[in-house]
Design an enzyme around this catalytic site. Structure first.
Site: not given
Length: 436
Positions: A102, A116
């Protein structure tokens, strides 16, 4: 080659045009590789790097897992449900347990996230436009790059040619028969067939995902239940569970064969059942196929030299040509240090060497895939088909709504809800590098 050039030019165009509305989204299969040691993401078109970006993976205590993943979900706007609803724009989910790519305002080129893979905003936006659900993402501790792999065991699309009479099969008849042992002239009853174009069954569906791995306890019990039923011992519908009905069937078999009547599944019992059914040695491998995250095929295969680890490998098919029955495969071998308990459970005495230049070929050499199964899978082949090979089978991340996910190193604490870093306005150099 035309497709590869077009794909390369398309992604180059995408990387150069960081606008919010991108046209001409690349549909060709990309290979995205994240290197944790370099804190870098590379996009490959076949074996060629077409773009790179810096990243930030998980920091200490929140390490990003390594392995073979695919994009399960894409959301332009997403917010953390753990860290104060922190924004996670252009989110591309890799696991349902909480790992994703992201955009972030804080990508310092060193591990900084809570699991992440953070991407610079402009690159994340562009990458989001260039990918599709099911696209593969490899995360590795070290820098790895796909290489062309040529091997007879790799699948290629089927070409179906209509039946035509062979010259040697043509009927013969005497044209002139004279008395005695004179020579006989013959003529063909059928004219020489004209050239026939192959009939090709094309597919426009999503590419298939193939996994080759060792046969686990559940699969071995399924085989055993099936054979017991075949031999007349009612083990019930094969479900891979050592339940009451299966135990009763095992006891009945043991009693009939003069074995210890304990209902237990042991190597000796399995060998006895296979011998009674005249099935030879039990299969020790399996091949599974999924498409659009749904199972299609699950069949047994044989892995030769089972005491040697298969290793962890990922291959992607490019330039799949159904007219010619050809495909180009590009593969990567990944480090996967199995714990001692797993080595013992799997009977592995020799571990894999992912850095060996012929690691993939040596593994492919050991796979015996039934011809009917090979033909069935070849009939499903299309652009972007993938093949994963792993010793550890279906891990907990592989489930409903996923492709085959292989974890090579687990995360200490996984989540898909990273906090945003400092919001100070600090101008950074371009996050996108285009490789000419």
């Amino acid at each position: 080659m035309k497709f590869r050039l077009a794909a390369g030019m398309s992604i180059l165009g995408l990387m150069l045009s960081c606008t919010s509305a991108l046209g001409g989204t690349l549909e060709g299969p990309l290979q995205i590789v994240v290197s944790k040691d370099l804190q870098e993401l590379k996009i490959y078109d076949g074996g060629v790097v077409v773009a790179t970006s810096r990243v930030s993976t998980g920091k200490a205590g929140h390490s990003t897992p390594t392995g073979i993943f695919s994009i399960l979900e894409k959301k332009r706007t997403h917010f953390s449900n753990i860290y104060d609803s922190a924004p996670m724009p252009f989110m591309q989910r890799l696991t349902w347990s909480g790992i994703a790519l992201h955009a972030s305002n804080s990508v310092p080129s060193y591990p900084a996230s809570h699991g992440c893979v953070r991407l610079p905003n402009d690159f994340a936006k562009t990458l989001f436009s260039a990918t599709r659900r099911g696209g593969h993402v490899l995360i590795s501790d070290r820098d790895v790059a796909p290489q062309r792999v040529v091997h007879a065991a790799l699948f290629k699309p089927s070409i179906v040619v209509p039946d035509t009479p062979l010259l040697s099969d043509a009927g013969l008849r005497p044209a002139l028969i004279e008395a005695g042992d004179k020579s006989v002239e013959v003529a063909m009853t059928e004219p020489k067939p004209s050239a026939v174009e192959p009939v090709v069954v094309r597919t426009e569906q999503d590419p298939i995902r193939i996994l080759i791995t060792r046969r686990g306890e559940r699969e071995a019990l399924l085989d055993l239940q099936t054979l017991l039923n075949t031999l007349g011992y009612d083990a019930g519908a094969p479900d891979g569970r050592h339940g009451k009905q299966t135990i009763t069937a095992i006891r009945a078999f043991q009693l009939a064969e003069g074995l210890k009547e304990d209902g237990m599944v042991t190597p000796e019992l399995v060998a006895a059942v296979y011998a009674k059914a005249d099935k030879g040695a039990p299969p020790n491998g399996q091949i599974l196929v999924r498409q659009k995250f749904k199972p299609l095929v699950e069949e047994a295969i044989t892995i030769r030299q089972p005491d040697v680890a298969l290793g962890t490998h990922f291959l992607l098919a490019r330039a799949v040509d159904a007219d010619k029955g050809t495909a180009e495969w590009y593969g990567v071998s990944m480090d996967n240090q199995l714990p001692k308990s797993a080595l013992k459970r799997l009977g592995i005495t020799t571990e894999a060497d992912a850095s060996a230049p012929d690691a993939i070929a040596r593994t492919l050499d050991r796979l015996d895939i039934p011809e009917d199964m090979r033909n069935r899978i070849s009939g499903l082949m299309g652009e972007g088909a993938s093949l994963s090979i792993s010793d550890t089978g279906l891990g907990p991340e592989t489930g409903d709504g996923t492709d085959f996910i292989t974890i090579t190193r687990k995360v200490q604490k996984a989540d898909a809800s990273v906090t945003q870093g400092s919001r100070k306005s600090k101008k950074k150099k371009s996050s996108v590098t285009v490789i000419n």
